[in-house]
Design a protein around this motif. Structure first.
Motif, PDB file in Angstrom:
ATOM      1  N   ASP A  55      -8.981  37.976  32.549  1.00 26.87           N
ATOM      2  CA  ASP A  55      -7.351  36.595  32.263  1.00 26.87           C
ATOM      3  C   ASP A  55      -6.306  37.241  32.280  1.00 26.87           C
ATOM      4  O   ASP A  55      -5.810  37.962  30.805  1.00 26.87           O
ATOM      5  CB  ASP A  55      -8.136  35.844  30.853  1.00 26.87           C
ATOM      6  N   LEU A  56      -5.598  37.190  33.147  1.00 27.78           N
ATOM      7  CA  LEU A  56      -4.564  37.058  33.028  1.00 27.78           C
ATOM      8  C   LEU A  56      -3.488  36.141  32.288  1.00 27.78           C
ATOM      9  O   LEU A  56      -3.800  34.859  33.493  1.00 27.78           O
ATOM     10  CB  LEU A  56      -3.670  37.985  34.394  1.00 27.78           C
ATOM     11  N   VAL A  57      -2.318  36.370  31.788  1.00 27.59           N
ATOM     12  CA  VAL A  57      -1.030  35.330  31.633  1.00 27.59           C
ATOM     13  C   VAL A  57       0.372  35.668  32.438  1.00 27.59           C
ATOM     14  O   VAL A  57       0.593  36.962  31.747  1.00 27.59           O
ATOM     15  CB  VAL A  57      -0.704  34.900  30.343  1.00 27.59           C
ATOM     16  N   ALA A  58       1.423  34.958  32.327  1.00 32.93           N
ATOM     17  CA  ALA A  58       2.737  35.296  32.590  1.00 32.93           C
ATOM     18  C   ALA A  58       3.121  34.029  31.614  1.00 32.93           C
ATOM     19  O   ALA A  58       3.058  33.120  30.782  1.00 32.93           O
ATOM     20  CB  ALA A  58       3.104  34.432  33.969  1.00 32.93           C
ATOM     21  N   GLU A  59       4.459  35.395  31.303  1.00 37.79           N
ATOM     22  CA  GLU A  59       4.748  34.876  30.029  1.00 37.79           C
ATOM     23  C   GLU A  59       6.270  34.605  30.404  1.00 37.79           C
ATOM     24  O   GLU A  59       6.909  35.339  31.235  1.00 37.79           O
ATOM     25  CB  GLU A  59       4.996  35.465  28.333  1.00 37.79           C
ATOM     26  N   PRO A 102       3.781  23.277  36.554  1.00 37.91           N
ATOM     27  CA  PRO A 102       4.580  22.506  37.084  1.00 37.91           C
ATOM     28  C   PRO A 102       5.513  22.598  37.818  1.00 37.91           C
ATOM     29  O   PRO A 102       6.402  22.747  39.064  1.00 37.91           O
ATOM     30  CB  PRO A 102       4.111  21.506  37.120  1.00 37.91           C
ATOM     31  N   ASP A 103       6.547  22.781  36.721  1.00 37.10           N
ATOM     32  CA  ASP A 103       8.136  22.465  36.898  1.00 37.10           C
ATOM     33  C   ASP A 103       8.300  24.149  36.864  1.00 37.10           C
ATOM     34  O   ASP A 103       9.523  24.595  37.003  1.00 37.10           O
ATOM     35  CB  ASP A 103       8.566  22.171  35.648  1.00 37.10           C
ATOM     36  N   LEU A 104       7.482  24.898  36.592  1.00 39.96           N
ATOM     37  CA  LEU A 104       7.761  26.696  37.634  1.00 39.96           C
ATOM     38  C   LEU A 104       7.354  26.750  38.609  1.00 39.96           C
ATOM     39  O   LEU A 104       7.647  28.371  39.422  1.00 39.96           O
ATOM     40  CB  LEU A 104       7.603  28.016  36.455  1.00 39.96           C
ATOM     41  N   ILE A 105       6.465  26.223  39.755  1.00 35.74           N
ATOM     42  CA  ILE A 105       5.966  26.213  40.780  1.00 35.74           C
ATOM     43  C   ILE A 105       7.046  27.199  41.613  1.00 35.74           C
ATOM     44  O   ILE A 105       8.164  25.955  41.635  1.00 35.74           O
ATOM     45  CB  ILE A 105       5.441  25.441  41.202  1.00 35.74           C
ATOM     46  N   GLY A 106       7.006  27.876  42.792  1.00 32.64           N
ATOM     47  CA  GLY A 106       8.357  28.381  43.361  1.00 32.64           C
ATOM     48  C   GLY A 106       9.356  29.406  42.337  1.00 32.64           C
ATOM     49  O   GLY A 106      10.469  29.846  43.525  1.00 32.64           O
TER      50      GLY A 106
END
Length: 191
Positions: A55-59, A102-106
């Protein structure tokens, strides 16, 4: 991902579902999704995870803004033991999940998670990476296609909130040079 990330991962996952699947799944089902309930289920399974799954997370600025999960392929036709695969080492992996706030898609978070997930799959010795995507989720399908995935012809439908939701299976061959570079977001890997 650590146990401390569970609540944030659940928030990313639930909000991701609610945004990405609007109009593709019953709205009542999406509205009823609960971050707290998802976190409770995820927390109870956290200690029992397979060591083969990462499991990987982006911060960003210390906050979890994305989550991906990679492990051995689960489908019987490509899973370990399938005729096309040499035993006992599985050569097919699966991108089990990839969600971004959702606010960081793209903004590159998804690309960073894809790069980290691909690198993890290659480190596990997988030569092919599979994933499932909701047929009507054109944004996700474009994202995966830009990352080198192609539909392999497999389709499956799952019932979600009383509605049949069709999914398509995609695949991508992995080679050492196929991992795209990760943009500015950081990711932490854990198994």
């Amino acid at each position: 991902m650590t146990a401390a990330d569970v609540d944030a991962v659940s928030a990313v996952r639930v909000r991701g579902w609610q945004k990405a699947y609007r109009g593709l799944m019953p709205q009542a089902y999406l509205d009823a999704m609960s971050v707290a309930a998802d976190a409770e289920r995820r927390r109870s399974r956290f200690g029992r995870r397979s060591p083969e799954v990462s499991d990987l997370v982006a911060e960003r600025d210390g906050a979890v803004v994305g989550w991906a999960s990679v492990g051995p392929a689960r489908d019987p036709d490509i899973a370990p033991g399938a005729e096309e695969l040499p035993a006992p080492r599985p050569t097919a992996g699966e991108l089990l999940a990839l969600y971004v706030a959702p606010d960081l898609i793209g903004t590159g978070v998804g690309r960073a998670l894809m790069a980290a997930g691909t690198a993890d799959a290659q480190a596990k010795g997988f030569h092919t990476l599979y994933l499932w995507v909701v047929r009507g989720n054109t944004r996700a399908r474009r994202f995966y296609e830009r990352a080198g995935f192609v539909p392999d012809g497999a389709e499956e439908a799952h019932e979600v909130g009383g509605r049949s939701v069709p999914e398509l299976r995609y695949r991508r061959r992995l080679t050492p040079e196929s991992a795209p570079p990760a943009p500015g977001s950081s990711s932490r890997a854990g198994s």
